[in-house]
Design a protein around this motif. Structure first.
Motif, PDB file in Angstrom:
ATOM      1  N   LEU A   1       0.632  -0.865   0.306  1.00 15.61           N
ATOM      2  CA  LEU A   1       0.455   0.019  -0.329  1.00 15.61           C
ATOM      3  C   LEU A   1       1.000   1.007   0.288  1.00 15.61           C
ATOM      4  O   LEU A   1       0.169   2.286  -0.246  1.00 15.61           O
ATOM      5  CB  LEU A   1      -1.005   0.180   1.059  1.00 15.61           C
ATOM      6  N   GLY A   2       1.959   1.069   0.746  1.00 19.34           N
ATOM      7  CA  GLY A   2       2.602   2.007   0.496  1.00 19.34           C
ATOM      8  C   GLY A   2       3.927   2.427  -0.670  1.00 19.34           C
ATOM      9  O   GLY A   2       3.706   3.411  -1.431  1.00 19.34           O
TER      10      GLY A   2
ATOM     11  N   CYS B   1       1.984   2.351  -3.353  1.00 21.87           N
ATOM     12  CA  CYS B   1       0.647   2.560  -4.218  1.00 21.87           C
ATOM     13  C   CYS B   1       0.422   4.441  -4.005  1.00 21.87           C
ATOM     14  O   CYS B   1       0.362   4.936  -5.141  1.00 21.87           O
ATOM     15  CB  CYS B   1      -0.613   1.570  -3.914  1.00 21.87           C
ATOM     16  N   ASN B   2       0.355   3.906  -2.339  1.00 21.73           N
ATOM     17  CA  ASN B   2       0.185   5.665  -2.296  1.00 21.73           C
ATOM     18  C   ASN B   2       1.368   6.607  -1.916  1.00 21.73           C
ATOM     19  O   ASN B   2       0.885   7.590  -2.909  1.00 21.73           O
ATOM     20  CB  ASN B   2       0.074   5.519  -0.356  1.00 21.73           C
ATOM     21  N   GLY B   3       2.613   6.495  -2.362  1.00 24.95           N
ATOM     22  CA  GLY B   3       3.891   6.740  -2.626  1.00 24.95           C
ATOM     23  C   GLY B   3       3.548   7.037  -4.421  1.00 24.95           C
ATOM     24  O   GLY B   3       3.975   8.475  -4.728  1.00 24.95           O
ATOM     25  N   VAL B   4       2.764   6.773  -5.637  1.00 28.37           N
ATOM     26  CA  VAL B   4       2.695   6.663  -6.796  1.00 28.37           C
ATOM     27  C   VAL B   4       2.013   7.756  -6.757  1.00 28.37           C
ATOM     28  O   VAL B   4       1.988   9.147  -7.925  1.00 28.37           O
ATOM     29  CB  VAL B   4       2.545   5.301  -7.429  1.00 28.37           C
ATOM     30  N   CYS B   5       0.544   7.598  -6.013  1.00 31.89           N
ATOM     31  CA  CYS B   5      -0.148   8.501  -6.256  1.00 31.89           C
ATOM     32  C   CYS B   5      -0.208   9.697  -5.628  1.00 31.89           C
ATOM     33  O   CYS B   5      -0.132  11.533  -6.178  1.00 31.89           O
ATOM     34  CB  CYS B   5      -1.265   7.889  -5.451  1.00 31.89           C
TER      35      CYS B   5
ATOM     36  N   MET C   1       8.927   7.697  -5.986  1.00 37.87           N
ATOM     37  CA  MET C   1       7.982   7.896  -4.589  1.00 37.87           C
ATOM     38  C   MET C   1       7.590   6.618  -3.847  1.00 37.87           C
ATOM     39  O   MET C   1       7.731   6.256  -2.916  1.00 37.87           O
ATOM     40  CB  MET C   1       7.274   8.873  -4.937  1.00 37.87           C
ATOM     41  N   GLY C   2       7.220   5.697  -4.765  1.00 32.59           N
ATOM     42  CA  GLY C   2       6.094   4.982  -4.635  1.00 32.59           C
ATOM     43  C   GLY C   2       7.534   3.703  -4.002  1.00 32.59           C
ATOM     44  O   GLY C   2       7.669   2.988  -3.152  1.00 32.59           O
TER      45      GLY C   2
END
Length: 449
Positions: free
Chosen positions: A65-66, A68-72, A246-247
């Motif tokens: 999830l980190g 995914c959140n970093g990519v966003c 970032m992801g």
């Protein structure tokens, strides 16, 4: 529309950062309160083994999830820069291509993750008595990945325009829904860890829908029109150049956390339960540091887009002062009351000595970590500021430093000192990242200026 956006290239940097960060902080505190409530409901109504099962794979969830959140969050950086530079057509083209990329990534990650649940738990040395429940919970968490990614992308796009209030409002609604569903599924329907996983999945889907509905109705300037919807490989490369580093930063950090959790899992079920309880409460406090950093990413992104480089340095100084003031508060709360916080998760009168052992270990973890919170604050502020300036690749190296430090703790400190070694995993990692980030920020700022 004026109320839906916030230009951070003018006005007091301190006021701008606090105004933007406050809804983020409140939202994440609420989200972490849900996680604490979730763990407390599972621990008290289902049992210590179920609590351990919920937390046995938390490091893997942080990794997946980190990412995914970093990519966003990375996808929102070019959007924030285009908004700061008043390039609205370019901004909407970025949005269209970000949606396209997010859909492909979420489906691919979900498929691979769901097929790997058993392998992951075996790698983590998950105790046999909690393996089945841990596998079921992990599978349900992975099935929620598309909804998690959708919410985070929509929320990051809204924040890129300076609006951090609405995602907070939606998070309030989703978190309350999650708690209600937890009570219904776990306490009333007796679904155990399955109920916790299903509740999370439904709440995340609802939060994503709320964000999308708001964008469509109140932030039309983010909605691509006509030719802006076209697939643009050049813009996709820019988005991936900001999002993937970032992801990867979160994923590389997650590898170190997995190593640390694997070493902790090998210490036994009581250590797994203590780690689960302490991590839930730790994130309740550290999410403030994280969100001051998130505010800096948008602040720096908008000001770099507007070529206001002097405001970047002023913003970092302001953020550091806010962070230090918050640290004083956390220390005053955690040090004297850590044991009382941990009593939320176990029934001491029923568990006896084993339950008190869990409380003592979890409280020790909290006290050690809180002494190093200023180090974490410097890490988050500088890391997100570097990303906002457009040097997202540098954040990967800070993640590498964290990973290597946690691996070292897992291989040497934990075997030598047991759970005390686990307690020093995060502080050592934060210090290692700062050793890289301080000179990296000074270099990036001087180069950009």
């Amino acid at each position: 529309m004026r109320d839906a956006t916030f230009d951070m290239t003018v006005g007091s940097p301190t006021k701008g950062i606090v105004r933007f960060a406050l809804p983020l902080v409140m939202g994440y505190i609420l989200q972490q309160m849900y996680l604490v409530t979730d763990a407390a409901i599972v621990g008290r109504w289902v049992g210590v083994n179920a609590l351990a099962a919920v937390g046995a794979s938390s490091s893997v969830m942080f990794l997946v999830l980190g990412f995914c959140n970093g990519v966003c969050a990375g996808f929102s950086i070019p959007v924030a820069q285009a908004f700061g530079g008043k390039q609205e057509r370019l901004m909407r083209s970025f949005v269209a291509n970000a949606l396209r990329l997010a859909l492909m990534l979420s489906l691919g990650i979900t498929l691979v993750a769901c097929l790997s649940c058993g392998v992951i738990l075996r790698i983590l040395n998950t105790p046999v008595e909690i393996f089945h429940d841990a596998a079921v919970f992990l599978l349900l968490q992975f099935l929620a990945i598309p909804f998690v990614m959708a919410y985070n992308l929509f929320a990051c796009l809204i924040r890129a325009l300076g609006n951090s209030r609405k995602p907070f409002h939606f998070l309030v609604v989703a978190s309350l829904l999650n708690i209600v569903l937890d009570i219904v599924f776990i306490v009333v329907c007796r679904m155990g860890v399955v109920g916790a996983g299903v509740a999370t999945c439904l709440a995340q889907a609802f939060a994503a829908w709320l964000c999308w509905r708001y964008i469509r109705s109140e932030m039309r300037m983010l909605v691509p029109q006509g030719s802006e919807r076209r697939c643009n490989t050049h813009l996709m490369h820019q988005l991936l150049g900001a999002g993937i580093p970032m992801g990867l930063q979160f994923s590389i950090t997650g590898i170190g956390i997995i190593m640390l959790q694997s070493a902790n899992n090998a210490l036994g079920t009581s250590c797994v339960a203590a780690f689960t309880a302490s991590m839930r409460v730790k994130y309740l406090f550290t999410c403030v540091f994280e969100n001051i950093g998130v505010a800096m990413a948008t602040f720096c992104g908008q000001n770099v887009g507007a070529a206001r480089y002097d405001r970047v340095a002023a913003g970092v100084r302001s953020a550091l002062l806010v962070m230090l003031a918050y640290f004083v508060f956390t220390f005053a709360v955690i040090w004297p009351f850590a044991d009382d916080m941990m009593l939320l998760f176990v029934q001491v009168d029923e568990g006896g000595a084993p339950a008190m052992e869990i409380v003592g270990k979890a409280a020790l973890f909290m006290r050690v970590a809180c002494c190093f919170y200023p180090v974490l604050g410097v890490l988050t502020i500088l890391r997100y500021s570097i990303q906002g300036m457009g040097y997202a690749q540098l954040s990967v190296f800070s993640g590498v430093m964290e990973m290597l430090a946690r691996c070292g703790v897992s291989l040497w400190l934990v075997p030598a000192y047991g759970f005390l070694g686990v307690c020093y995993g995060d502080p050592v990692a934060w210090l290692s990242a700062d050793v890289f980030l301080i000179p990296a920020f000074l270099w990036a700022y001087s180069k950009k200026k």
